[in-house]
Design an enzyme around this catalytic site. Structure first.
Site, PDB file in Angstrom:
ATOM      1  N   GLU A   1       7.129  -1.219 -28.994  1.00 10.18           N
ATOM      2  CA  GLU A   1       6.575  -1.078 -30.349  1.00 10.18           C
ATOM      3  C   GLU A   1       5.949   0.304 -30.535  1.00 10.18           C
ATOM      4  OE1 GLU A   1       4.448  -4.888 -29.916  1.00 10.18           O
ATOM      5  OE2 GLU A   1       5.228  -5.375 -31.902  1.00 10.18           O
TER       6      GLU A   1
ATOM      7  N   ALA B   1       1.662  -4.798 -24.130  1.00  6.07           N
ATOM      8  CA  ALA B   1       0.216  -4.990 -24.250  1.00  6.07           C
ATOM      9  C   ALA B   1      -0.259  -5.548 -22.912  1.00  6.07           C
ATOM     10  CB  ALA B   1      -0.069  -5.976 -25.369  1.00  6.07           C
TER      11      ALA B   1
ATOM     12  N   GLY C   1       4.604  -4.287 -26.515  1.00 10.82           N
ATOM     13  CA  GLY C   1       3.835  -3.230 -27.180  1.00 10.82           C
ATOM     14  C   GLY C   1       4.294  -1.834 -26.784  1.00 10.82           C
TER      15      GLY C   1
ATOM     16  N   GLU D   1       8.022 -10.944 -25.842  1.00 13.64           N
ATOM     17  CA  GLU D   1       6.801 -11.724 -26.101  1.00 13.64           C
ATOM     18  C   GLU D   1       7.038 -13.232 -26.138  1.00 13.64           C
ATOM     19  OE1 GLU D   1       7.628  -8.893 -27.625  1.00 13.64           O
ATOM     20  OE2 GLU D   1       5.855  -7.662 -27.998  1.00 13.64           O
TER      21      GLU D   1
HETATM   22  N1  COA Z   1       0.179  -6.528 -18.827  1.00 15.43           N
HETATM   23  C1  COA Z   1      -0.634  -6.493 -17.771  1.00 15.43           C
HETATM   24  N2  COA Z   1      -0.217  -6.169 -16.535  1.00 15.43           N
HETATM   25  C2  COA Z   1       1.094  -5.838 -16.393  1.00 15.43           C
HETATM   26  C3  COA Z   1       1.986  -5.839 -17.456  1.00 15.43           C
HETATM   27  C4  COA Z   1       1.491  -6.192 -18.748  1.00 15.43           C
HETATM   28  N3  COA Z   1       2.251  -6.189 -19.830  1.00 15.43           N
HETATM   29  N4  COA Z   1       3.207  -5.489 -17.009  1.00 15.43           N
HETATM   30  C5  COA Z   1       3.076  -5.251 -15.687  1.00 15.43           C
HETATM   31  N5  COA Z   1       1.796  -5.460 -15.313  1.00 15.43           N
HETATM   32  C6  COA Z   1       1.202  -5.328 -13.974  1.00 15.43           C
HETATM   33  C7  COA Z   1       1.570  -6.488 -13.067  1.00 15.43           C
HETATM   34  O1  COA Z   1       0.715  -7.596 -13.304  1.00 15.43           O
HETATM   35  C8  COA Z   1       1.385  -5.859 -11.721  1.00 15.43           C
HETATM   36  O2  COA Z   1       0.005  -5.782 -11.438  1.00 15.43           O
HETATM   37  P1  COA Z   1      -0.565  -6.182  -9.956  1.00 15.43           P
HETATM   38  O3  COA Z   1       0.127  -5.225  -9.035  1.00 15.43           O
HETATM   39  O4  COA Z   1      -2.021  -5.962 -10.080  1.00 15.43           O
HETATM   40  O5  COA Z   1      -0.137  -7.610  -9.736  1.00 15.43           O
HETATM   41  C9  COA Z   1       1.856  -4.420 -11.923  1.00 15.43           C
HETATM   42  O6  COA Z   1       1.771  -4.197 -13.320  1.00 15.43           O
HETATM   43  C10 COA Z   1       3.291  -4.192 -11.492  1.00 15.43           C
HETATM   44  O7  COA Z   1       4.118  -5.118 -12.164  1.00 15.43           O
HETATM   45  P2  COA Z   1       5.154  -6.101 -11.436  1.00 15.43           P
HETATM   46  O8  COA Z   1       5.391  -7.276 -12.323  1.00 15.43           O
HETATM   47  O9  COA Z   1       4.709  -6.384 -10.044  1.00 15.43           O
HETATM   48  O10 COA Z   1       6.448  -5.150 -11.380  1.00 15.43           O
HETATM   49  P3  COA Z   1       7.963  -5.636 -11.288  1.00 15.43           P
HETATM   50  O11 COA Z   1       8.748  -4.408 -10.990  1.00 15.43           O
HETATM   51  O12 COA Z   1       8.121  -6.807 -10.397  1.00 15.43           O
HETATM   52  O13 COA Z   1       8.335  -6.128 -12.774  1.00 15.43           O
HETATM   53  C11 COA Z   1       8.348  -6.022 -15.188  1.00 15.43           C
HETATM   54  C12 COA Z   1       8.351  -5.236 -13.853  1.00 15.43           C
HETATM   55  C13 COA Z   1       8.207  -4.992 -16.313  1.00 15.43           C
HETATM   56  C14 COA Z   1       9.685  -6.774 -15.368  1.00 15.43           C
HETATM   57  C15 COA Z   1       7.169  -7.029 -15.214  1.00 15.43           C
HETATM   58  O14 COA Z   1       5.992  -6.344 -14.847  1.00 15.43           O
HETATM   59  C16 COA Z   1       6.931  -7.702 -16.550  1.00 15.43           C
HETATM   60  O15 COA Z   1       7.673  -8.585 -16.925  1.00 15.43           O
HETATM   61  N6  COA Z   1       5.873  -7.271 -17.268  1.00 15.43           N
HETATM   62  C17 COA Z   1       5.469  -7.900 -18.503  1.00 15.43           C
HETATM   63  C18 COA Z   1       6.390  -7.501 -19.629  1.00 15.43           C
HETATM   64  C19 COA Z   1       5.991  -8.202 -20.916  1.00 15.43           C
HETATM   65  O16 COA Z   1       6.100  -9.394 -21.052  1.00 15.43           O
HETATM   66  N7  COA Z   1       5.528  -7.418 -21.880  1.00 15.43           N
HETATM   67  C20 COA Z   1       5.115  -7.932 -23.169  1.00 15.43           C
HETATM   68  C21 COA Z   1       3.657  -8.146 -23.178  1.00 15.43           C
HETATM   69  S1  COA Z   1       3.096  -8.787 -24.712  1.00 15.43           S
END
Ligand code: COA
Length: 260
Positions: free
Chosen positions: A115, A66, A112, A135
């Protein structure tokens, strides 16, 4: 209909729904979820579409969850609404759809995103895919059906561990757990998804829809799945497709199903 956050592509009877927010790792914001509702509604009602493959744009993510940025000012009532609205209009809708939906997990499927993949009928993963429900690292828990569907797919013990540790698992591990049905190379993922879906599409579409309904009933404790199966089995006997399937077998030819 054209979308801001999705790409729709048609290949014969297969419709691709591609989440297209690559710069945010295809995170599911409100607008994308609303578009997913519309896209699936249209696909399920379009007679030209036999089945759907959902995937993410780019090489890196199916969907990284999400959209966390939208959660900043949400209170408890708002959280209830997010989960209820999302579950009803997107996740349950896909699961209960009348056409087969395959998730082609082409990278991160987190929160999400996983999911969403779990609401689909079948999951395939690219060998670079990473899956998890992280989460709790945000002080949150899954809200789009993840606690239920992960438990159904991998069992209670593994679901407890995956959700509470927030661990990400690789495609081979997900395969071993039964979370995904097949693992393919990144380059082969969509070919493999098409191969599986085309095999399904060679069968009677109304029978497929009935099978989806009956299998889903096994996971809803308030429903008597055996009774659902009797009803759906009976419905098949009232279709032209069933008559065609039986005649074709007896005449030693390929059936031509019309979805009637
Ligand atoms: N919601 C909003 N933005 C997200 C996102 C999410 N779930 N997942 C990634 N993004 C965005 C980042 O904020 C970043 O945006 P920016 O460039 O404007 O700063 C962009 O996507 C790239 O992500 P980044 O974190 O820089 O990539 P990474 O390769 O370093 O890491 C992940 C990849 C997937 C490990 C990391 O993005 C992450 O942990 N995401 C969240 C996962 C999560 O907790 N999901 C459950 C949500 S309820």
């Amino acid at each position: 209909m054209s979308f801001q956050n999705l790409l729709i592509e048609n290949k014969e009877r297969i419709q691709y729904i591609i989440i297209n927010r690559e710069s945010k790792l295809n995170a599911l914001n409100k607008a994308t979820l609303a578009e997913l509702h519309t896209a699936f509604y249209e696909a399920f009602h379009n007679r030209e579409v036999g089945g759907i493959i959902i995937t993410g744009a780019g090489q890196k993510a199916f969907a990284a969850g999400a959209d966390i940025a939208e959660f900043v000012d949400v209170d408890a009532e708002g959280g209830r609404e997010i989960a209820r609205q999302g579950q009803t209009t997107v996740f349950d809708m896909i699961e209960n759809g009348n056409k087969p939906v395959i998730a082609a997990i082409n990278g991160f499927a987190l929160g999400g995103g996983l999911e969403l993949a779990m609401a689909c009928h079948i999951r395939l993963a690219a060998d670079n895919a990473k899956m998890g429900l992280p989460e709790v690292t945000l002080g949150l828990m899954p809200g789009y059906g993840g606690t239920q569907r992960l438990s159904w797919l991998v069992g209670k013990g593994r679901a407890m561990e995956l959700i509470m540790t927030a661990d990400m698992i690789s495609a081979p591990e997900a395969h071993q757990y039964g979370l995904v049905n097949h693992v393919a190379s990144q380059a082969q993922l969509l070919d493999k998804a098409e191969e599986v879906l085309n095999k399904i599409l060679s069968n009677g579409p109304l029978a497929i829809a009935s099978a989806i309904t009956a299998i889903n009933a096994a996971f809803h404790p308030d429903e008597n799945g055996f009774e659902t199966e009797i009803n759906e089995f009976s419905k098949c006997f009232g279709t032209k497709d069933m008559k065609e399937g039986i005649s074709a077998f007896l005449q030693k030819r390929k059936p031509e199903f019309k979805g009637e």
